[in-house]
Design a protein around this motif. Sequence first.
Motif, PDB file in Angstrom:
ATOM      1  N   PRO A  79      10.325  -1.763 -15.583  1.00 55.96           N
ATOM      2  CA  PRO A  79       9.103  -0.929 -15.654  1.00 55.96           C
ATOM      3  C   PRO A  79       8.479  -1.145 -14.384  1.00 55.96           C
ATOM      4  N   ILE A  80       8.105  -2.400 -14.013  1.00 53.65           N
ATOM      5  CA  ILE A  80       7.502  -2.787 -12.733  1.00 53.65           C
ATOM      6  C   ILE A  80       8.440  -2.164 -11.425  1.00 53.65           C
ATOM      7  N   LEU A  81       9.401  -2.102 -11.465  1.00 52.32           N
ATOM      8  CA  LEU A  81      10.169  -1.674 -10.256  1.00 52.32           C
ATOM      9  C   LEU A  81      10.114  -0.100 -10.150  1.00 52.32           C
ATOM     10  N   GLN A  82       9.876   0.518 -11.349  1.00 52.02           N
ATOM     11  CA  GLN A  82       9.598   2.006 -11.510  1.00 52.02           C
ATOM     12  C   GLN A  82       8.207   2.216 -10.987  1.00 52.02           C
ATOM     13  N   GLU A  83       7.203   1.663 -11.269  1.00 54.25           N
ATOM     14  CA  GLU A  83       5.819   1.665 -10.825  1.00 54.25           C
ATOM     15  C   GLU A  83       5.945   1.477  -9.108  1.00 54.25           C
ATOM     16  N   VAL A  84       6.536   0.337  -8.729  1.00 54.78           N
ATOM     17  CA  VAL A  84       6.731   0.374  -7.234  1.00 54.78           C
ATOM     18  C   VAL A  84       7.537   1.055  -6.528  1.00 54.78           C
ATOM     19  N   TYR A  85       8.392   1.815  -7.130  1.00 51.04           N
ATOM     20  CA  TYR A  85       9.132   3.137  -6.540  1.00 51.04           C
ATOM     21  C   TYR A  85       8.248   4.294  -6.329  1.00 51.04           C
ATOM     22  N   GLN A  86       7.273   4.504  -7.496  1.00 51.91           N
ATOM     23  CA  GLN A  86       6.583   5.541  -7.431  1.00 51.91           C
ATOM     24  C   GLN A  86       5.310   5.332  -6.315  1.00 51.91           C
ATOM     25  N   TYR A  87       4.995   4.104  -6.165  1.00 50.03           N
ATOM     26  CA  TYR A  87       3.945   3.734  -5.227  1.00 50.03           C
ATOM     27  C   TYR A  87       4.574   3.936  -3.916  1.00 50.03           C
ATOM     28  N   SER A  88       5.782   3.391  -3.512  1.00 43.61           N
ATOM     29  CA  SER A  88       6.481   3.448  -2.281  1.00 43.61           C
ATOM     30  C   SER A  88       6.684   4.911  -2.112  1.00 43.61           C
ATOM     31  N   GLN A  89       7.030   5.862  -2.653  1.00 39.09           N
ATOM     32  CA  GLN A  89       7.247   7.231  -2.328  1.00 39.09           C
ATOM     33  C   GLN A  89       5.902   7.804  -2.172  1.00 39.09           C
ATOM     34  N   ALA A  90       4.994   7.622  -2.941  1.00 42.39           N
ATOM     35  CA  ALA A  90       3.797   8.289  -2.592  1.00 42.39           C
ATOM     36  C   ALA A  90       3.048   7.764  -1.222  1.00 42.39           C
ATOM     37  N   GLY A  91       3.362   6.558  -0.920  1.00 38.83           N
ATOM     38  CA  GLY A  91       2.907   5.892   0.465  1.00 38.83           C
ATOM     39  C   GLY A  91       3.725   6.518   1.205  1.00 38.83           C
ATOM     40  N   ALA A  92       4.852   6.659   1.337  1.00 34.83           N
ATOM     41  CA  ALA A  92       5.865   7.134   2.314  1.00 34.83           C
ATOM     42  C   ALA A  92       5.481   8.568   2.776  1.00 34.83           C
ATOM     43  N   TYR A  93       4.856   9.175   1.923  1.00 33.62           N
ATOM     44  CA  TYR A  93       4.433  10.563   2.191  1.00 33.62           C
ATOM     45  C   TYR A  93       2.918  11.169   2.313  1.00 33.62           C
ATOM     46  N   SER A  94       2.246   9.688   1.943  1.00 36.51           N
ATOM     47  CA  SER A  94       0.877   9.866   2.316  1.00 36.51           C
ATOM     48  C   SER A  94       0.352  10.358   3.660  1.00 36.51           C
ATOM     49  N   SER A  95      -0.815  11.202   3.640  1.00 38.36           N
ATOM     50  CA  SER A  95      -1.199  11.326   4.962  1.00 38.36           C
ATOM     51  C   SER A  95      -2.348  10.353   5.428  1.00 38.36           C
ATOM     52  N   ASP A  96      -2.609   9.168   4.511  1.00 36.89           N
ATOM     53  CA  ASP A  96      -3.351   7.983   4.839  1.00 36.89           C
ATOM     54  C   ASP A  96      -2.837   6.898   4.168  1.00 36.89           C
ATOM     55  N   LEU A  97      -1.581   6.393   4.724  1.00 35.55           N
ATOM     56  CA  LEU A  97      -0.980   5.532   4.040  1.00 35.55           C
ATOM     57  C   LEU A  97      -2.075   4.071   3.788  1.00 35.55           C
ATOM     58  N   ASP A  98      -2.773   3.622   4.655  1.00 37.60           N
ATOM     59  CA  ASP A  98      -3.778   2.641   4.476  1.00 37.60           C
ATOM     60  C   ASP A  98      -4.494   2.773   3.502  1.00 37.60           C
ATOM     61  N   GLN A  99      -4.957   4.036   3.519  1.00 38.59           N
ATOM     62  CA  GLN A  99      -6.040   4.606   2.305  1.00 38.59           C
ATOM     63  C   GLN A  99      -5.320   4.295   0.628  1.00 38.59           C
ATOM     64  N   HIS A 100      -4.173   4.733   1.030  1.00 37.51           N
ATOM     65  CA  HIS A 100      -3.360   4.545  -0.342  1.00 37.51           C
ATOM     66  C   HIS A 100      -2.879   3.087  -0.602  1.00 37.51           C
ATOM     67  N   ILE A 101      -2.864   2.104   0.332  1.00 37.36           N
ATOM     68  CA  ILE A 101      -2.633   0.939  -0.003  1.00 37.36           C
ATOM     69  C   ILE A 101      -3.929   0.291  -0.596  1.00 37.36           C
TER      70      ILE A 101
END
Length: 92
Positions: A52-74
């Motif tokens: 379940p943790i890996l699934q959350e990290v995967y969703q986080y990383s996908q959202a970050g890769a396509y984010s218009s503001d990665l620093d804000q996403h982090i």
Amino acid sequence: MPLDHHDQVNLLKDILANQQNDCCGSVAECEQLERLVKSLMVNASLDENILPILQEVYQYSQAGAYSSDLDQHILSNQDNLSNWVDQIGQFS
């Protein structure tokens, strides 16, 4: 030489900790997180409690890769990053 799952878990934890500490990251890091998570999720010798943790990290990383503001996403995921680093540390 391929990384074994212990090395992959440690690398995953290190990238997440760096993003948490630096409050910034790169698209390449997000893509690396995705590849690590995919590889770990198909590993039969991995503790299933980490999935379940890996699934959350995967969703986080996908959202970050396509984010218009990665620093804000982090920044907005600081609590999650802290929790994931702690939880993943239990499995490394």
